[in-house]
Design a protein around this motif. Structure first.
Motif, short mmCIF file in Angstrom:
data_model
loop_
_atom_site.label_atom_id
_atom_site.label_comp_id
_atom_site.label_asym_id
_atom_site.label_seq_id
_atom_site.Cartn_x
_atom_site.Cartn_y
_atom_site.Cartn_z
N ALA A 299 0.82 -1.21 0.00
CA ALA A 299 0.00 0.00 0.00
C ALA A 299 0.86 1.26 0.00
O ALA A 299 0.43 2.30 -0.52
N GLU A 300 2.06 1.19 0.56
CA GLU A 300 2.92 2.37 0.60
C GLU A 300 3.31 2.83 -0.79
O GLU A 300 3.63 4.00 -1.00
N ALA A 301 3.29 1.90 -1.76
CA ALA A 301 3.60 2.29 -3.13
C ALA A 301 2.46 3.07 -3.76
O ALA A 301 2.66 3.98 -4.58
N ALA A 302 1.24 2.73 -3.38
CA ALA A 302 0.08 3.38 -3.99
C ALA A 302 -0.06 4.84 -3.55
O ALA A 302 -0.40 5.70 -4.36
N ASP A 303 0.23 5.14 -2.29
CA ASP A 303 0.03 6.51 -1.82
C ASP A 303 1.26 7.40 -2.02
O ASP A 303 1.23 8.57 -1.66
#
Length: 408
Positions: free
Chosen positions: A245-249
């Motif tokens: 998820a850290e890549a998405a935000d």
């Protein structure tokens, strides 16, 4: 007893007895006598007899088939409309309900109900009668149906003659409409011709005519079943849905998007890597082509200079050049995630940057003439260009800030 007799079954309610019919036949299937089943569901014995045997034609009433077929319908949802559905449609049409309302009650598409009414209503008076509609649907359902080509010798000879001259089925179908514009019995679509060739047992067209097709195959090659498709890569793909998820935000640096820009006649390419958080660009030199081994080695050489906290993930499309993605991951410890087919927006930063790069590497030009130093210069120029999405900072400045914060 679970079944409860309804008190109001007047004509104003539409005489909807589908639930009673279902319970009546269920009891009959358990061995309950017709008299007792009629008593339990609250109907006259003559009604149960008519359900079992249908109406005998006379001067005052028309023949109506028995409804015992309702018992044989399988439980649960069905792809096709059942007799109970048709009874419901007839009852609700009598009550002047709209097609959309009926479709919602049956959990069907409005077009399904509309087609059912138009296909199976009485051809003369236009009334929709559920038992007659069921009979018409049953008459159309048996398979296999005789093919149009097999039933028409003139059409069969026409198609076989053109296939012998190595025409494609689509060319034959188009010329049939041109040569016989006013004879619909001579019109077929190209899929009908393929079916006549490939479906065994029909005998509509000579099997040896398949050699005249461009593929030369005597049987079709299945492509639609996912379980029968060949894997795109030797190693399984990890899809973008499993990316952290850290890549998405974009809050944490080190997640990259990658792609190739292709040169003239697909003969040359340059690799592009864009960091998602800072839009920092790195160009990958591919002077000898874009084979899987060449792309793997070039990517490894490009990212090996990065610090560990900037090597978190790489997102790529499903291009064939990433056939050795698992070897790249082993060499660099960078997991590779793949976008869904035909979903370029899942690598939006990379797609945008590729568009900017076309100022330097126009389409239709040979990209192999650009050496490594020139690629470095182009990347440095783009990394020094202010970006609105970065509050007018440059990618180089944003990356420098993130690196300084990380060191602290």
């Amino acid at each position: 007893m679970d079944f409860e007799i309804r008190k109001d079954r007047s004509k104003k309610t539409g005489l909807r007895l589908a639930r009673e019919r279902e319970e009546y036949f269920r009891l009959m299937g358990q061995g309950v006598s017709s008299r007792e089943a009629c008593r339990i569901v609250g109907i006259d014995r003559r009604t149960g007899k008519r359900w079992r045997n249908g109406f005998t034609p006379s001067n005052s009433k028309r023949w109506r088939p028995p409804v015992t077929r309702l018992v044989a319908s399988a439980p649960g949802p069905s792809k096709h409309l059942r007799q109970a559905d048709r009874i419901h449609i007839a009852d609700r049409l009598r009550e002047k309900a709209s097609i959309r309302t009926i479709a919602a009650e049956l959990n069907r598409s409005p077009s399904t109900v509309s087609r059912e009414i138009s296909r199976n209503r009485h051809p003369v008076n236009g009334q929709y009668r559920p038992y007659a509609a069921q009979a018409r649907a049953d008459e159309r359902r048996p398979r296999p149906k005789p093919g149009k080509i097999g039933q028409n010798p003139e059409l069969r000879d026409y198609v076989q003659d053109r296939l012998g001259r190595r025409w494609s089925p689509e060319q034959i179908a188009r010329h049939l409409r041109r040569d016989f514009p006013d004879r619909p019995e001579m019109h077929v679509v190209h899929e009908t011709i393929y079916q006549a060739l490939y479906v065994q047992g029909r005998g509509e067209l000579r099997r040896e005519l398949t050699r005249a097709l461009r593929t030369g195959r005597a049987v079709r090659k299945p492509r639609r079943q996912a379980q029968q498709r060949q894997p795109r890569y030797p190693a399984p793909m990890v899809m973008i849905s499993e990316r952290p998820a850290e890549a998405a935000d974009r809050a944490v640096p080190g997640h990259w998007e990658g792609d190739l820009i292709i040169g003239k006649d697909n003969g040359s390419a340059i690799g592009t890597l864009v960091e998602r958080s800072t839009r920092y660009l790195m160009l990958v030199h591919l002077p000898h082509g874009r084979g899987t081994e060449l792309v793997r080695d070039a990517l490894v050489d490009t990212v090996k200079t990065l610090p560990a906290h900037l090597k978190r993930s790489l997102t790529w499309d499903q291009g064939s050049e990433m056939g050795r993605h698992h070897e790249f991951t082993i060499a660099t410890d960078i997991p590779v995630y793949f976008c869904d087919p035909a979903s370029p927006w899942q690598r939006g930063s990379n797609e945008n940057t590729n568009g900017l790069l076309r100022q330097y590497f126009p389409k239709g030009t040979d990209l192999s003439v650009h050496n490594r130093e020139h690629l470095y210069a182009v990347a440095a120029e783009l990394n020094g260009r202010p970006r609105k999405t970065l509050d007018w900072e440059t990618p180089a400045e944003r990356l420098h800030k993130l690196l300084a914060t990380t060191r602290q």
